[in-house]
Design an enzyme around this catalytic site. Sequence first.
Site, PDB file in Angstrom:
ATOM      1  N   HIS A  22     -16.876  28.407  62.722  1.00 44.05           N
ATOM      2  CA  HIS A  22     -17.807  27.570  62.214  1.00 44.05           C
ATOM      3  C   HIS A  22     -16.978  26.072  61.625  1.00 44.05           C
ATOM      4  O   HIS A  22     -17.807  24.958  61.685  1.00 44.05           O
ATOM      5  CB  HIS A  22     -18.612  28.167  61.114  1.00 44.05           C
ATOM      6  CG  HIS A  22     -19.983  27.657  61.057  1.00 44.05           C
ATOM      7  ND1 HIS A  22     -20.705  27.262  62.263  1.00 44.05           N
ATOM      8  CD2 HIS A  22     -21.205  28.079  60.283  1.00 44.05           C
ATOM      9  CE1 HIS A  22     -22.171  26.813  62.082  1.00 44.05           C
ATOM     10  NE2 HIS A  22     -22.111  27.380  60.881  1.00 44.05           N
ATOM     11  N   ASN A  70     -25.056  24.428  55.953  1.00 43.83           N
ATOM     12  CA  ASN A  70     -26.629  24.092  56.176  1.00 43.83           C
ATOM     13  C   ASN A  70     -27.130  23.139  55.270  1.00 43.83           C
ATOM     14  O   ASN A  70     -28.135  22.562  55.257  1.00 43.83           O
ATOM     15  CB  ASN A  70     -27.408  25.337  56.004  1.00 43.83           C
ATOM     16  CG  ASN A  70     -27.066  26.069  54.736  1.00 43.83           C
ATOM     17  OD1 ASN A  70     -26.365  25.650  53.887  1.00 43.83           O
ATOM     18  ND2 ASN A  70     -27.806  27.090  54.306  1.00 43.83           N
ATOM     19  N   ASP A  95     -19.078  23.080  65.909  1.00 47.54           N
ATOM     20  CA  ASP A  95     -19.017  24.325  66.833  1.00 47.54           C
ATOM     21  C   ASP A  95     -20.209  24.410  67.700  1.00 47.54           C
ATOM     22  O   ASP A  95     -21.169  23.957  67.077  1.00 47.54           O
ATOM     23  CB  ASP A  95     -18.728  25.539  66.034  1.00 47.54           C
ATOM     24  CG  ASP A  95     -19.923  25.528  64.919  1.00 47.54           C
ATOM     25  OD1 ASP A  95     -20.215  24.884  64.327  1.00 47.54           O
ATOM     26  OD2 ASP A  95     -20.306  26.853  64.779  1.00 47.54           O
ATOM     27  N   ASN A 116     -27.341  24.576  62.346  1.00 44.99           N
ATOM     28  CA  ASN A 116     -27.734  24.205  61.053  1.00 44.99           C
ATOM     29  C   ASN A 116     -27.338  23.103  60.327  1.00 44.99           C
ATOM     30  O   ASN A 116     -27.997  22.289  59.467  1.00 44.99           O
ATOM     31  CB  ASN A 116     -27.514  25.370  60.174  1.00 44.99           C
ATOM     32  CG  ASN A 116     -28.466  26.687  60.350  1.00 44.99           C
ATOM     33  OD1 ASN A 116     -29.475  26.415  61.162  1.00 44.99           O
ATOM     34  ND2 ASN A 116     -27.956  27.827  59.976  1.00 44.99           N
TER      35      ASN A 116
END
Length: 193
Positions: A22, A70, A95, A116
Site C-alpha cells: 500500500h 483513507n 498503489d 481509498n
Amino acid sequence: MSNISLIVGLGNPGKEYAQTRHNAGFWFVEQLADRYGISLKADPKFHGYSGRGQIEGHDVRLLLPTTFMNRSGQSVVPFSKFYQVAPESILIAHDELDMDPGVIRLKTGGGHGGHNGLRDIVPHIGANFHRLRIGIGHPGAKERVSGHVLGKAPSSEQALMDAAIDHALAKVKMLVDGQVSQAMNQINAYKPA
C-alpha cells in the site's frame, strides 16, 4: 498542459507499514526526494512530511500524508489549497490493485477506482489531477485485499515494482517540464523485464 509542481505519494505512516504494498506511492516520492536532494520534514500543519526543491530546474513540492491512507485528503487538500496548486499541476503516486507488479501507468482524471486514498481526495479538489499508478497485483478474492495491500511483497514482485518506479523516476523531467502526454506515452509503454 500544466507542468507538475506538487508530487504526492500515498501510503500509511509508521515503520510497520513502510515495506507494505500500500506504500508504493511513498516509495516513489521518497526515491524522488533522494535523487534530487530534497529533504522531507515533518509538517504537522498539513499532517504529513513535505519538502520543496529544484527538480530539473523547476520549483517542486513533495508531500507524504501521515494521516493513514483513507484520510489522505486531510493532508493533500489543505496543502494544495494553501500553496495554490491547481489539480492539473498535481501528480499523486499510489498503489494499484488492478495492475500486476512491474506495470506502471500515468493517467489524468477519472474516478477513484475504489482506491481509498483517492476516494478521500477527489470530492475536495476534483478529479483533474494526474495519477502514477504502481501495480501491486490482486490477490484474487475481495476478502483477501486488505491483507494483500498491507502485506510485504515477495522479493521477486518487489524487484518488478522497484524497476517500474525507477523507470517512472527517469521521466520526471518531462512531467515538471509540462510534457505530460509524452511522459504518459513513455511510462505507459514500459514492459517489465
